[in-house]
Design a protein around this motif. Structure first.
Motif, mmCIF file in Angstrom:
data_model
loop_
_atom_site.group_PDB
_atom_site.id
_atom_site.type_symbol
_atom_site.label_atom_id
_atom_site.label_comp_id
_atom_site.label_asym_id
_atom_site.label_seq_id
_atom_site.Cartn_x
_atom_site.Cartn_y
_atom_site.Cartn_z
ATOM 1 N N ASP A 1 0.793 -1.325 0.153
ATOM 2 C CA ASP A 1 -0.193 -0.045 -0.078
ATOM 3 C C ASP A 1 1.064 1.273 0.004
ATOM 4 O O ASP A 1 1.646 1.522 1.139
ATOM 5 C CB ASP A 1 -0.840 0.025 1.476
ATOM 6 C CG ASP A 1 -1.946 1.219 1.341
ATOM 7 O OD1 ASP A 1 -1.689 2.051 0.462
ATOM 8 O OD2 ASP A 1 -3.162 1.099 1.869
ATOM 9 N N PRO A 2 0.854 1.980 -1.148
ATOM 10 C CA PRO A 2 1.723 3.270 -0.937
ATOM 11 C C PRO A 2 1.590 4.340 -0.293
ATOM 12 O O PRO A 2 2.127 5.449 -0.313
ATOM 13 C CB PRO A 2 1.735 3.712 -2.641
ATOM 14 C CG PRO A 2 0.406 3.191 -3.111
ATOM 15 C CD PRO A 2 -0.045 2.133 -2.279
ATOM 16 N N CYS A 3 0.337 4.050 0.472
ATOM 17 C CA CYS A 3 -0.018 5.430 1.444
ATOM 18 C C CYS A 3 0.145 5.166 2.793
ATOM 19 O O CYS A 3 -0.515 5.808 3.763
ATOM 20 C CB CYS A 3 -1.451 5.649 1.131
ATOM 21 S SG CYS A 3 -1.751 6.136 -0.876
ATOM 22 N N THR A 4 1.074 4.307 3.212
ATOM 23 C CA THR A 4 0.905 3.660 4.612
ATOM 24 C C THR A 4 1.528 4.973 5.683
ATOM 25 O O THR A 4 1.031 5.071 6.687
ATOM 26 C CB THR A 4 2.052 2.629 4.917
ATOM 27 O OG1 THR A 4 3.280 2.938 4.218
ATOM 28 C CG2 THR A 4 1.477 1.494 4.449
ATOM 29 N N GLU A 5 2.355 5.711 4.976
ATOM 30 C CA GLU A 5 2.681 6.834 6.094
ATOM 31 C C GLU A 5 1.692 7.829 6.339
ATOM 32 O O GLU A 5 1.750 8.425 7.474
ATOM 33 C CB GLU A 5 3.945 7.735 5.116
ATOM 34 C CG GLU A 5 4.557 9.078 6.126
ATOM 35 C CD GLU A 5 5.297 9.822 5.213
ATOM 36 O OE1 GLU A 5 5.380 10.853 5.355
ATOM 37 O OE2 GLU A 5 6.357 9.324 4.696
ATOM 38 N N LYS A 6 0.672 7.842 5.231
ATOM 39 C CA LYS A 6 -0.433 8.584 5.744
ATOM 40 C C LYS A 6 -1.222 8.275 6.934
ATOM 41 O O LYS A 6 -1.857 9.068 7.722
ATOM 42 C CB LYS A 6 -1.422 8.904 4.533
ATOM 43 C CG LYS A 6 -0.883 9.713 3.322
ATOM 44 C CD LYS A 6 -2.014 10.022 2.350
ATOM 45 C CE LYS A 6 -1.546 11.076 1.202
ATOM 46 N NZ LYS A 6 -2.313 11.002 0.099
ATOM 47 N N TYR A 7 -1.225 6.905 6.944
ATOM 48 C CA TYR A 7 -2.174 6.097 8.057
ATOM 49 C C TYR A 7 -1.297 6.392 9.360
ATOM 50 O O TYR A 7 -2.100 6.791 10.474
ATOM 51 C CB TYR A 7 -2.509 4.808 7.726
ATOM 52 C CG TYR A 7 -2.660 4.316 6.409
ATOM 53 C CD1 TYR A 7 -3.431 5.248 5.641
ATOM 54 C CD2 TYR A 7 -2.252 3.407 5.822
ATOM 55 C CE1 TYR A 7 -4.317 4.886 4.276
ATOM 56 C CE2 TYR A 7 -3.069 2.777 4.544
ATOM 57 C CZ TYR A 7 -3.852 3.749 3.774
ATOM 58 O OH TYR A 7 -4.060 3.324 2.623
ATOM 59 N N ALA A 8 -0.055 6.391 9.322
ATOM 60 C CA ALA A 8 0.738 6.534 10.584
ATOM 61 C C ALA A 8 0.508 8.098 11.038
ATOM 62 O O ALA A 8 0.659 8.272 12.347
ATOM 63 C CB ALA A 8 2.116 6.211 10.227
ATOM 64 N N GLU A 9 0.714 9.014 10.237
ATOM 65 C CA GLU A 9 0.541 10.261 10.664
ATOM 66 C C GLU A 9 -1.197 10.777 11.153
ATOM 67 O O GLU A 9 -0.980 11.571 12.119
ATOM 68 C CB GLU A 9 0.901 11.349 9.538
ATOM 69 C CG GLU A 9 2.191 11.357 9.385
ATOM 70 C CD GLU A 9 2.673 12.415 8.542
ATOM 71 O OE1 GLU A 9 2.177 13.302 8.097
ATOM 72 O OE2 GLU A 9 4.206 12.718 8.517
ATOM 73 N N VAL A 10 -1.962 10.030 10.717
ATOM 74 C CA VAL A 10 -3.363 10.204 11.206
ATOM 75 C C VAL A 10 -3.533 9.550 12.833
ATOM 76 O O VAL A 10 -3.931 9.935 13.748
ATOM 77 C CB VAL A 10 -4.440 9.757 10.252
ATOM 78 C CG1 VAL A 10 -5.738 9.674 11.095
ATOM 79 C CG2 VAL A 10 -4.520 10.507 9.197
#
Length: 416
Positions: A266-275
Motif C-alpha cells: 500500500d503506497p499510502c502507509t505513511e499517511k495512516y501513521a500520521e493520522v
C-alpha cells in the motif's frame, strides 16, 4: 507500566515503546535495535510499516497483525533519535538546532546503558543493531561507540553485530552509484548522465548550483511521476486523485528530506501513521506526548533535517575497524530503490577490498529467487529482488529470511 528516566535525547514515547516491545518476547535470547533515517521515526516506519508486530489499517482506526514481524525471532527496540523525532524531545529547544552524527551516537549509547540498567535481565543477551537509509551512518557509528565503551567497561554490552539496508555509506561512491542507477534504469538521458558525471563533484558536502540544477532537471523533466523509493510501484494518490511528485534527493548523499508516501503493498502507509499517532486516545494509551508538544506528530522532522550539523563523508573506516573487531556485519539492498540504490552500495563496499568466502549466488525464499548474495571475509552483502528503499514493506517474507540467516550467522539459503 512505570515511567522511566530517559536520556535527554530519547523521549518518553520511545522508552514506553521500547519497553513494551522487548518485554513482549521475554523468552528470546536476542535483541535487535531498529534505527531509521535522519529526522525520521523508527516507530512510523520500522514499527508501523515494516518489521513491528502490528500495522496500521487504511482508516487509521486500528491495528492488524504483521505475520512477518521480526519479533518472531528477536526482541525489538525501536529507538527514536535524535531529540525531535516522533515524540522524543529535549528540555532545551536549542538542541534541535544543533545535532548530527556524533551526538546521535553518544546519546544512543547513553540510552542503551540506562535501558539495560532499568531492565538488567537483558544485560547478558546478544545485541544486534539494524537500520536502513541514513541508519547506514547511525548503526555502524553506534556499534563503534559500543566497542569503545566495552574496551573500558567492567560491564560490557554484548554486541554481536549489525545489519543495514539501502544504507548511506560513502558520499562519493553513493552518489556515483546513484547517478549510474538512474542511467542504467533508463530514468535519465545519456546527455544528462554525462553532464552529471562531468560537472558534479560527488565528494563535496554541498554541490555547485550547476550540479543542483542538473539533478532537479532530471527529476522534473526526465524521471516522470514515479516513486523514487520504489521505481516500479505506483505513487500514493492525493485526496483529489492527483499523484505526488517528490523532490526529496540531494547530491551528494547527506541528510535529505524524507517526507514521502511509501510504496509497497500500500503506497499510502505513511499517511495512516500520521493520522494514527496524532489521535489523542493513541497518545494516551502509549503514555506519549505527556509534555504536550505544540506541533503535530510527523513521520519526519524537517527542523532536524535542516539543522544536521555533522555527518561523516564515509563510514567505511568504521567498517574496517568493526570487521577487525570481529562483529557480524550484513548489508542488503532492495534493488528497485533509486534513492540509495544497489549500485551505490556495491561501489562503496568494493572499496573495502575484502576477500570472498562464498562467491555470488542466488538465494531463495519459498523456492523463488529472493535476491543475490556474496559472502566476504568479515561481511555479507545481499540484494532483495523487487524490493524498494524499505525492504520489509514490499518483501516481508524475504526480509524475515534475511534476519533469520543473519542472527544464525549462516549464509542465505541456496536452492541446493
Amino acid at each position: 507500566m512505570q515511567k522511566q528516566k530517559c536520556n535527554r535525547y530519547i523521549g518518553i514515547y520511545s522508552c514506553i515503546m521500547l519497553c513494551k516491545a522487548s518485554l513482549a518476547m521475554d523468552g528470546l535470547r536476542r535483541s535487535v535495535v531498529s534505527r531509521n533515517g535522519p529526522g525520521c521515526s523508527s516507530v512510523a516506519y520500522g514499527a508501523s510499516e515494516e518489521i513491528g508486530p502490528f500495522r496500521i489499517n487504511r482508516t487509521a482506526s486500528g491495528l492488524y497483525l504483521n505475520k512477518f514481524s521480526w519479533n518472531k525471532l528477536a526482541n525489538l527496540l525501536f529507538l527514536e533519535t535524535p531529540a525531535g523525532v516522533g515524540f522524543s524531545y529535549s528540555n532545551r529547544s536549542s538542541d534541535l538546532l544543533d545535532t548530527g552524527d556524533q551526538r546521535t551516537a553518544e546519546d544512543s549509547l547513553k540510552f542503551l546503558i540506562q535501558w539495560m540498567e532499568r531492565f538488567p535481565r537483558y544485560k547478558k543477551r546478544e545485541l544486534y543493531l539494524t537500520g536502513e537509509s541514513y541508519a547506514g551512518h547511525y548503526v555502524p557509528q553506534l556499534a563503534n561507540a559500543i566497542v569503545g565503551y566495552n574496551s573500558k567497561s567492567k560491564n560490557p554490552i554484548n554486541l554481536r553485530g549489525f545489519m543495514v539496508g539501502n544504507a548511506v555509506t560513502d558520499n562519493y561512491y553513493d552518489n556515483l552509484g546513484t547517478v549510474t542507477y538512474w542511467w542504467s534504469h533508463a530514468m535519465i538521458s545519456d546527455e544528462t548522465y554525462r553532464q552529471l558525471v562531468n560537472i558534479c563533484d560527488f565528494r563535496r558536502q554541498k554541490e555547485s548550483n550547476e550540479c543542483e540544477s542538473l539533478y532537479y532537471y532530471a527529476m522534473d523533466k526526465e524521471f516522470g511521476n514515479i516513486d523514487q523509493y520504489n521505481i516500479y510501484a505506483p505513487p500514493c494518490n492525493n485526496s483529489d486523485g492527483s499523484r505526488t511528485t517528490r523532490h526529496s534527493m540531494r547530491l551528494p548523499h547527506q541528510p535529505y528530506p524524507m517526507f514521502r508516501q511509501l510504496s509497497g503493498y500500500d503506497p499510502c502507509t505513511e499517511k495512516y501513521a500520521e493520522v494514527y499517532y496524532n489521535r489523542p486516545d493513541v497518545q494516551k494509551a502509549l503514555h506519549a506526548n505527556t509534555t504536550r508538544i505544540p506541533y503535530k506528530w510527523t513521520a519526519c522532522s524537517e527542523t532536524l533535517n535542516r539543522n544536521w550539523n555533522d555527518t561523516d563523508s564515509s563510514v567505511l573506516p568504521i567498517y574496517r575497524k568493526l570487521i577487525a573487531a570481529g562483529l557480524r556485519i550484513w548489508v542488503f539492498s532492495g534493488d528497485v530503490d533509486s534513492v540509495v540504490p544497489v549500485t551505490a552500495t556495491r561501489y562503496a563496499l568494493a572499496q573495502l577490498k575484502l576477500d570472498t568466502d562464498a562467491p555470488w549466488y542466488p538465494w531463495y525464499v519459498k523456492k523463488q529467487v529472493g535476491g543475490w548474495t556474496e559472502v566476504y571475509k568479515g561481511l555479507t552483502f545481499a540484494t532483495v529482488r523487487g524490493a524498494g528503499h524499505e525492504v520489509p514493506l514490499l518483501k516481508p517474507r524475504a526480509a524475515l529470511q534475511l534476519l533469520k540467516s543473519f542472527l544464525a550467522g549462516q549464509p542465505l539459503p541456496s536452492l541446493k
